[in-house]
Design a protein around this motif. Sequence first.
Motif, PDB file in Angstrom:
ATOM      1  N   LYS A 537       0.835  -1.206   0.000  1.00 18.13           N
ATOM      2  CA  LYS A 537       0.000   0.000   0.000  1.00 18.13           C
ATOM      3  C   LYS A 537       0.868   1.255   0.000  1.00 18.13           C
ATOM      4  CE  LYS A 537      -4.020   0.345   1.363  1.00 18.13           C
ATOM      5  NZ  LYS A 537      -5.280   0.743   0.678  1.00 18.13           N
ATOM      6  N   GLU A 538       1.938   1.222   0.795  1.00 17.23           N
ATOM      7  CA  GLU A 538       2.843   2.371   0.852  1.00 17.23           C
ATOM      8  C   GLU A 538       3.567   2.556  -0.482  1.00 17.23           C
ATOM      9  OE1 GLU A 538       5.282   1.606   4.231  1.00 17.23           O
ATOM     10  OE2 GLU A 538       3.604   1.836   5.636  1.00 17.23           O
ATOM     11  N   GLU A 539       3.964   1.433  -1.087  1.00 16.15           N
ATOM     12  CA  GLU A 539       4.599   1.506  -2.404  1.00 16.15           C
ATOM     13  C   GLU A 539       3.651   2.121  -3.424  1.00 16.15           C
ATOM     14  OE1 GLU A 539       6.167  -2.141  -3.881  1.00 16.15           O
ATOM     15  OE2 GLU A 539       7.642  -2.353  -2.275  1.00 16.15           O
ATOM     16  N   HIS A 540       2.388   1.696  -3.344  1.00 13.34           N
ATOM     17  CA  HIS A 540       1.386   2.229  -4.278  1.00 13.34           C
ATOM     18  C   HIS A 540       1.180   3.723  -4.056  1.00 13.34           C
ATOM     19  CE1 HIS A 540      -2.099   2.281  -6.906  1.00 13.34           C
ATOM     20  NE2 HIS A 540      -2.817   2.810  -5.939  1.00 13.34           N
ATOM     21  N   ALA A 541       1.113   4.124  -2.777  1.00 14.05           N
ATOM     22  CA  ALA A 541       0.941   5.545  -2.465  1.00 14.05           C
ATOM     23  C   ALA A 541       2.144   6.353  -2.942  1.00 14.05           C
ATOM     24  CB  ALA A 541       0.741   5.727  -0.965  1.00 14.05           C
ATOM     25  N   GLU A 542       3.340   5.789  -2.734  1.00 15.76           N
ATOM     26  CA  GLU A 542       4.550   6.466  -3.201  1.00 15.76           C
ATOM     27  C   GLU A 542       4.555   6.576  -4.716  1.00 15.76           C
ATOM     28  OE1 GLU A 542       8.318   8.301  -3.112  1.00 15.76           O
ATOM     29  OE2 GLU A 542       6.775   8.012  -1.583  1.00 15.76           O
ATOM     30  N   LEU A 543       4.120   5.518  -5.384  1.00 20.06           N
ATOM     31  CA  LEU A 543       4.037   5.524  -6.845  1.00 20.06           C
ATOM     32  C   LEU A 543       3.102   6.630  -7.327  1.00 20.06           C
ATOM     33  CD1 LEU A 543       4.567   4.322  -9.643  1.00 20.06           C
ATOM     34  CD2 LEU A 543       2.774   2.634  -9.189  1.00 20.06           C
ATOM     35  N   GLN A 544       1.957   6.759  -6.645  1.00 19.95           N
ATOM     36  CA  GLN A 544       1.006   7.804  -7.029  1.00 19.95           C
ATOM     37  C   GLN A 544       1.615   9.196  -6.856  1.00 19.95           C
ATOM     38  OE1 GLN A 544      -2.514   6.755  -4.676  1.00 19.95           O
ATOM     39  NE2 GLN A 544      -3.534   6.167  -6.573  1.00 19.95           N
ATOM     40  N   ARG A 545       2.343   9.385  -5.745  1.00 21.73           N
ATOM     41  CA  ARG A 545       2.976  10.687  -5.509  1.00 21.73           C
ATOM     42  C   ARG A 545       4.020  10.985  -6.588  1.00 21.73           C
ATOM     43  NH1 ARG A 545       2.381   9.165   0.017  1.00 21.73           N
ATOM     44  NH2 ARG A 545       4.425   8.155   0.054  1.00 21.73           N
ATOM     45  N   LEU A 546       4.800   9.961  -6.937  1.00 25.45           N
ATOM     46  CA  LEU A 546       5.824  10.138  -7.963  1.00 25.45           C
ATOM     47  C   LEU A 546       5.204  10.457  -9.315  1.00 25.45           C
ATOM     48  CD1 LEU A 546       8.268   7.244  -7.039  1.00 25.45           C
ATOM     49  CD2 LEU A 546       8.740   9.690  -6.894  1.00 25.45           C
ATOM     50  N   GLN A 547       4.093   9.789  -9.622  1.00 29.27           N
ATOM     51  CA  GLN A 547       3.416  10.028 -10.887  1.00 29.27           C
ATOM     52  C   GLN A 547       2.878  11.450 -10.959  1.00 29.27           C
ATOM     53  OE1 GLN A 547       0.594   6.794 -10.908  1.00 29.27           O
ATOM     54  NE2 GLN A 547       1.919   5.490 -12.131  1.00 29.27           N
ATOM     55  N   GLN A 548       2.308  11.921  -9.828  1.00 27.46           N
ATOM     56  CA  GLN A 548       1.787  13.288  -9.798  1.00 27.46           C
ATOM     57  C   GLN A 548       2.911  14.298  -9.996  1.00 27.46           C
ATOM     58  OE1 GLN A 548      -0.212  13.380  -6.037  1.00 27.46           O
ATOM     59  NE2 GLN A 548      -1.947  12.168  -6.754  1.00 27.46           N
ATOM     60  N   THR A 549       4.066  14.053  -9.339  1.00 27.99           N
ATOM     61  CA  THR A 549       5.215  14.953  -9.490  1.00 27.99           C
ATOM     62  C   THR A 549       5.708  14.965 -10.931  1.00 27.99           C
ATOM     63  OG1 THR A 549       5.857  14.479  -7.220  1.00 27.99           O
ATOM     64  CG2 THR A 549       7.539  15.444  -8.654  1.00 27.99           C
ATOM     65  N   THR A 550       5.772  13.769 -11.518  1.00 32.01           N
ATOM     66  CA  THR A 550       6.234  13.649 -12.906  1.00 32.01           C
ATOM     67  C   THR A 550       5.310  14.394 -13.858  1.00 32.01           C
ATOM     68  OG1 THR A 550       7.151  11.473 -12.402  1.00 32.01           O
ATOM     69  CG2 THR A 550       6.864  11.995 -14.712  1.00 32.01           C
ATOM     70  N   GLU A 551       4.011  14.303 -13.611  1.00 32.68           N
ATOM     71  CA  GLU A 551       3.040  14.981 -14.484  1.00 32.68           C
ATOM     72  C   GLU A 551       3.219  16.493 -14.414  1.00 32.68           C
ATOM     73  OE1 GLU A 551      -0.728  13.598 -13.198  1.00 32.68           O
ATOM     74  OE2 GLU A 551      -0.482  11.610 -14.079  1.00 32.68           O
ATOM     75  N   VAL A 552       3.509  17.008 -13.220  1.00 29.36           N
ATOM     76  CA  VAL A 552       3.689  18.449 -13.073  1.00 29.36           C
ATOM     77  C   VAL A 552       4.954  18.904 -13.795  1.00 29.36           C
ATOM     78  CG1 VAL A 552       4.165  20.282 -11.402  1.00 29.36           C
ATOM     79  CG2 VAL A 552       2.402  18.577 -10.921  1.00 29.36           C
ATOM     80  N   VAL A 553       6.043  18.159 -13.592  1.00 27.61           N
ATOM     81  CA  VAL A 553       7.339  18.565 -14.134  1.00 27.61           C
ATOM     82  C   VAL A 553       7.435  18.325 -15.632  1.00 27.61           C
ATOM     83  CG1 VAL A 553       9.835  18.125 -14.015  1.00 27.61           C
ATOM     84  CG2 VAL A 553       8.468  18.207 -11.914  1.00 27.61           C
TER      85      VAL A 553
END
Length: 640
Positions: A537-553
């Motif tokens: 679950k934590e890996e999935h949450a981290e993945l979501q955060r990374l994806q959101q950051t990537t989309e912004v950048v």
Amino acid sequence: MIIMQLNNISKAFGAEEILSNIKLEIKDKDRIAIVGRNGSGKSTLLKIMANELAYDDGDLFKPKDLSIGYLSQHTELESDKTIWDEMLGVFDYLLKQEKELRSLESKMERAASLSDTGYEQLLADYDKRQQAFETGGGYRYEADIKAVLSGLHFYERDYQTPISTLSGGQKTRLALGKLLLTKPELLILDEPTNHLDIETLSWLENYLISYPGAVTIVSHDRYFLDKTVSIVYEISRHHTKKYNGSYSDFLDQKALNYEQELKEFEKQQTEIKKMEEFVQKNIVRASTTKRAQSRRKQLEKMDKLDKPKGDESSASFSFQVNKRSGNDVLKIDDLSFRYDDDKDPLFSKVKVHINRGERIALVGPNGVGKTTLLKTILGSLKPSHGTIKIGTNVQIGYYDQEQANLSSSKDVLHELWDEYPNVNEKDIRTVLGNFLFSGDDVLKPVHALSGGEKARLSLAKLMMQKANLLVLDEPTNHLDIDSKEVLEAALMDFPGTIVFVSHDRYFINKITDQIVEMQQDGVTTYLGDYDYYMEKKEEHAELQRLQQTTEVVQKTDQRKLNFKEEKALRSEQRKIERRIAELEGLIENLESELAALEQKMTEPEIYQDHEKALELTKKTSDIKQKIEQYMEEWAALQED
């Protein structure tokens, strides 16, 4: 600083002694757990500490102005107010201060008629009150209320709900929330994890870890205790013993202490036996009588150790099966359930296939339909859509958290015997004895049993069924920690299949090999225990955060990095940065060494000595070559 001390506290109810010579100390930042069997006096001790119950003997010392907050096991918040207004009432003193500030502001607006001295006095008074208001949390109390309510699963849409319309579990959660908002110097919590789902338990753990005062907890949730406490007091045989560390540390230390005390006792017993034998053989002999008399005096003066007492008696049972089921035990496909009055389904699209021998834990927030799903498996509720197929030779045994299968009008003996009239009374009594019902206990009426006793009786009935599929709804509720451990051992050795709902994360870790997380619109299966599930679950949450950051950048058209790729990339980048720094250090050292050699080569005793000059020339050449290699590597890494 010590904020409470109990010395030799004793308490009895009539002729029954509950606590004897209790010693306990609480410092201002302590996190303390009080553990022990059901009926050992844990709740009684908390009530004495909270000044809710008088004690018979001993002394309790605490500062007169010590603020204490106490949550009993069965506290429900009763109020005619809305959720928000009730929580707001905790901060009445701040609301009063705020009102006074507004009044002063009005005066300041109309201060034209005041003298300079009067206006300065008004300003000074306003500044003083404003500072006190800010220090007391005047600008954050609403945020504090929202944070606590959110942690306990009450959101803005719920704020205007009258408390009188809530369920018992919701009222208990609100009672806990209100107590947390008061922030007493000593927080005393009796089973605070009741009625909390796993997400809320995690929130409460983090809240208590950072709580500014002292916390004393009674809880049977071992995972919760491991996360929150650093001191454990065990109540056993009416006395307390202190252990430093988490709950797991306490278990380890307790086992070591018992082993050490037993060795010391046995060593002394061997020594005593030898001395007694010497005295017996030599006391009548003239030549040795003085030595024998000396040994006898030693024996009389010896401080004899008591044999260490092991654990108190525990339940003892195992689950067997009448017959083996087929490999396909249960198939649930596209299952939905809707109550008649509801527009939306409680859950939908549930798909779970269970094979023989698997241990499935159903998890998810309160209200998602876990118990309802169990009841549809049993056939006591009918799904609105989908299919449930029970496999060949599957016999289901059900444990109901409400113990609705018990008859309150019967006694313990006949509750079991009436179900199995062909079994001898002696054998029924033996089974009940394994569940700690002995002697006249078997004649107790069911309605007079405690929650823990009813749980043990329900488990005895379940064991007698010898079913090969156990469907368990919160089987550890009402059980003390020792009984939980016995149940865990029995289920771990069970040769059949288990599907269960539990909020006990320690229990889930011990029993399960699969986690099925329920959502309103389906399920997600994790092949592992609770810790593995949380890791994913934590890996999935981290993945979501990374994806959101990537989309912004990198904008929406840039390829999203998955968690493992991103982790590897960051790891590689850190390696490159470390290597660059390492190279820079090596180059700097070599350049210093080269400069020193070149300086040395200018000295007359060196350049006049052909061999020494040649040796140093070779050294400088080697160093320059190394510097060049390192510079090339450094330049390549900089380009990457």
